[in-house]
Design an enzyme around this catalytic site. Structure first.
Site, PDB file in Angstrom:
ATOM      1  CE  LYS A 222       9.975 -27.995 -57.787  1.00 43.99           C
ATOM      2  NZ  LYS A 222       9.056 -28.168 -56.624  1.00 43.99           N
TER       3      LYS A 222
ATOM      4  N   GLY B 125      -1.390 -27.698 -68.147  1.00 41.54           N
ATOM      5  CA  GLY B 125      -1.443 -29.012 -67.515  1.00 41.54           C
ATOM      6  C   GLY B 125      -2.188 -30.039 -68.335  1.00 41.54           C
TER       7      GLY B 125
ATOM      8  NE  ARG C  64      -4.800 -20.617 -70.967  1.00 37.46           N
ATOM      9  CZ  ARG C  64      -4.476 -21.060 -69.767  1.00 37.46           C
ATOM     10  NH1 ARG C  64      -5.003 -20.508 -68.687  1.00 37.46           N
ATOM     11  NH2 ARG C  64      -3.625 -22.058 -69.639  1.00 37.46           N
TER      12      ARG C  64
ATOM     13  N   GLY D 105       3.132 -22.945 -70.359  1.00 38.70           N
ATOM     14  CA  GLY D 105       2.976 -21.518 -70.154  1.00 38.70           C
ATOM     15  C   GLY D 105       4.152 -20.663 -70.563  1.00 38.70           C
TER      16      GLY D 105
END
Length: 390
Positions: free
Chosen positions: A188, A367, A32, A344
């Site tokens: 998930k 996200g 980043r 990620g």
């Protein structure tokens, strides 16, 4: 930001420098920071007085603990820019920086009111500068003072990274070259349902792996032993399978699975067909037959988006499927196809293999990229568009 004259201007750049660190606070992945350098360098080259800030971790508002400090980031940013980057604490009431200089402002989430987009805090930030640049796509889904509040007051522009993220992800949703495939993994299914639904009318193929595949396998009548399973999402998985069939969208699930007695390094593990997962074992990775089938199905795709690992990637033994996908998609991108990677662990896999530069685009968003792919309007982007329109 490329469309505005920054010479002599005081420029406030909101970057995403939220990097992982080890227990000694050493940076373990500077992706980043490296992605944020071009916008900072462009502002400096234009003769701007540059202030950069970011969040790091989850600090308590009102104080800066050592683990919350951007000091390691300032050091690494200075190395990448080839100049010293001073770190400024208690910056909200004033910053001394001259044209052609850059300073890093301490963790913005340590300011009271940052996460609540406090109007007074936004005004104090705006008073520091002439121009606001948001280059933090990874926080574009947050309506905070440093992403929205200050932009409501000042001339506000997208940074180079923000512009690249929007362009590449928008093309996936608006004008992908067909056939278009999505490889979706992760632990998930609950966090990916909206992505699957939004992409349903756009893709020709879904490849599903990771823990979320277990919920789909149960929806198809399989037992998954002790594997991670969201029982309350089985009906959602069944609905998605049905919707895909009705639209002629192919969904490819694993046919063989690596299972382990314990989800730990060194645990006993073996490969079994998905209909023979032992009751006391857990699915931890896709098997070799699944990997081969995934690659065969993806070979004809001209556009691919990948978000989420195909196994328990953080345990090296159970990361073979994820690493195989990373290598395959790298080759696919180098053959001239569009391949965009986000999430990620997906990004971690290609960084580990030193393949990041081979892809069309590697999103820093996490996200934010997920919400973008869900079709949501991100507040940090909306305010830039609103300000431009004004």
């Amino acid at each position: 930001m490329s469309e505005v004259n920054l010479a002599g201007k005081r420029v406030f750049i909101r970057s995403d420098l939220n990097v992982p660190q080890d227990d000694a606070l050493a940076i373990t992945d500077d992706t980043r920071i490296r992605a944020s350098v071009p916008a900072i360098r462009q502002a400096l080259d234009a003769g701007a007085a540059v202030m950069v800030t970011s969040h790091l971790g989850r600090p308590t508002e009102g104080k800066v603990e050592p683990a919350d400090s951007l000091a390691p980031v300032a050091k690494r940013l200075g190395e990448l820019l080839g100049r010293e980057v001073p770190l400024r604490s208690n910056w909200i009431d004033g910053v001394d920086v001259a044209p052609g200089q850059v300073v890093l402002l301490e963790n913005c989430r340590c300011n009271k009111g940052e996460k609540k987009n406090d109007e007074a805090l936004g005004r104090k930030m705006a008073a520091l500068c002439d121009v606001y640049v948001n280059d933090a796509f990874g926080t574009a889904h947050r309506a905070h003072a440093s992403t929205v509040g200050v932009a409501e007051i000042l001339p506000a522009y997208a940074g180079l990274l923000m512009e690249r993220e929007i362009a590449n992800l928008s093309k996936l949703l608006e004008d992908p070259v067909k056939p278009f495939a999505a490889v979706i993994g992760g632990a998930k299914v609950s966090g990916k349902i909206k992505v699957l639904e939004h992409l349903m009318d756009k893709v020709d193929l879904f490849v599903i792996g990771g823990g979320m595949a277990n919920t789909f396998l149960v929806a198809k009548g399989h037992s998954v032993g002790k594997s991670l399973l969201e029982k309350d999402r089985v009906d959602d998985a069944a609905r998605i399978l049905s919707a895909a069939e009705a639209r002629g969208v192919r969904i490819l699930l694993p046919t063989d699975i690596v299972v382990a007695k314990e989800v730990t390094r060194g645990a006993e593990h073996k490969i079994v067909p998905v209909h023979k997962i032992p009751n006391s074992w857990s699915a931890v990775d896709v098997g070799p037959a699944s990997t081969a089938a995934f690659e065969e199905a993806l070979a004809s795709a001209r556009t691919i988006v990948w978000n989420g690992p195909l196994g328990v990637f953080e345990v090296p033994t159970f990361g073979d499927g994820t690493r195989a996908m990373a290598r395959f998609l790298s080759r696919h991108a180098q053959a001239g196809n569009t391949v965009v990677v986000g999430g990620g662990d997906s990004v971690a896999a290609i960084e580990e293999l030193k393949l990041a530069d081979t892809f069309t685009h590697v999103s820093t968003g996490g996200g934010a990229s997920l919400e973008f792919l869900e079709g949501q309007e991100l507040p940090g982007i909306k305010i830039l568009r609103d300000r431009t329109a004004a």
